[in-house]
Design a protein around this motif. Sequence first.
Motif, PDB file in Angstrom:
ATOM      1  N   VAL A  21      35.979 -58.329 -48.228  1.00 44.53           N
ATOM      2  CA  VAL A  21      35.280 -58.387 -46.954  1.00 44.53           C
ATOM      3  C   VAL A  21      35.699 -57.122 -45.886  1.00 44.53           C
ATOM      4  N   ARG A  39      23.536 -64.890 -48.390  1.00 46.23           N
ATOM      5  CA  ARG A  39      25.112 -64.952 -47.971  1.00 46.23           C
ATOM      6  C   ARG A  39      25.930 -66.101 -48.734  1.00 46.23           C
ATOM      7  N   LEU A  41      30.134 -67.189 -48.194  1.00 39.04           N
ATOM      8  CA  LEU A  41      31.522 -67.091 -47.639  1.00 39.04           C
ATOM      9  C   LEU A  41      32.434 -66.836 -48.720  1.00 39.04           C
ATOM     10  N   GLY A  83      35.998 -64.197 -44.993  1.00 42.52           N
ATOM     11  CA  GLY A  83      34.871 -63.410 -44.629  1.00 42.52           C
ATOM     12  C   GLY A  83      33.587 -64.043 -45.248  1.00 42.52           C
ATOM     13  N   GLU A  84      32.477 -63.004 -45.308  1.00 40.80           N
ATOM     14  CA  GLU A  84      31.269 -63.272 -46.004  1.00 40.80           C
ATOM     15  C   GLU A  84      30.679 -61.980 -46.376  1.00 40.80           C
ATOM     16  N   ARG A 111      31.937 -58.750 -44.093  1.00 38.22           N
ATOM     17  CA  ARG A 111      32.618 -58.888 -42.705  1.00 38.22           C
ATOM     18  C   ARG A 111      33.640 -59.809 -42.766  1.00 38.22           C
ATOM     19  N   LEU A 113      36.083 -62.652 -41.418  1.00 36.63           N
ATOM     20  CA  LEU A 113      35.837 -64.060 -40.306  1.00 36.63           C
ATOM     21  C   LEU A 113      37.268 -64.445 -39.907  1.00 36.63           C
ATOM     22  N   PRO A 114      37.637 -65.159 -38.724  1.00 38.92           N
ATOM     23  CA  PRO A 114      38.653 -65.571 -38.723  1.00 38.92           C
ATOM     24  C   PRO A 114      39.202 -66.550 -39.931  1.00 38.92           C
ATOM     25  N   THR A 116      40.012 -69.553 -42.127  1.00 38.30           N
ATOM     26  CA  THR A 116      39.684 -71.179 -41.945  1.00 38.30           C
ATOM     27  C   THR A 116      40.330 -71.562 -43.213  1.00 38.30           C
ATOM     28  N   LEU A 133      31.923 -72.904 -39.632  1.00 35.76           N
ATOM     29  CA  LEU A 133      32.038 -71.777 -39.464  1.00 35.76           C
ATOM     30  C   LEU A 133      31.161 -70.955 -38.337  1.00 35.76           C
TER      31      LEU A 133
END
Length: 133
Positions: A21, A39, A41, A83-84, A111, A113-114, A116, A133
């Motif tokens: 990420v 895409r 995650l 992330g993803e 990228r 991601l916060p 989770t 998300l």
Amino acid sequence: MSGPDIPVCLSAWQPWAWLIVQGFKPIENRSWRTWRRGRVLIHASKKVDRAAMAAVQADRHPVTGKPMAFGAPAVFETGGIVGEAAIVNCVSESDSDWFVGPYGFVLRSPRPLPFTPCRGALGIFKLPGGLIL
């Protein structure tokens, strides 16, 4: 969300998930092929690759051992989505220093991601119900 709208996840041990990420690792090695594109995650497993972690924290490429400035965190988050990225290809050969095979999922547009928290699974799995998300 239901059906095809549910995001799918790819789980990786840390620090590999973080490397993906953050854009350092453009290929994810697997023992199996995928035809999936698009895409996904990135899920950080609760398992940690201690040797790779030590290399990354020492600013060494975990595959080649070459010096590489990562700026790694002191603690890597585990057990959740971090992330993803997009899977754009699946290859059985690559010149990438990150490829060890036998298959590699070629990743683009990573990228973070916060974080989770989320339970992982083997393979590519659907985001557990109730998580958004």
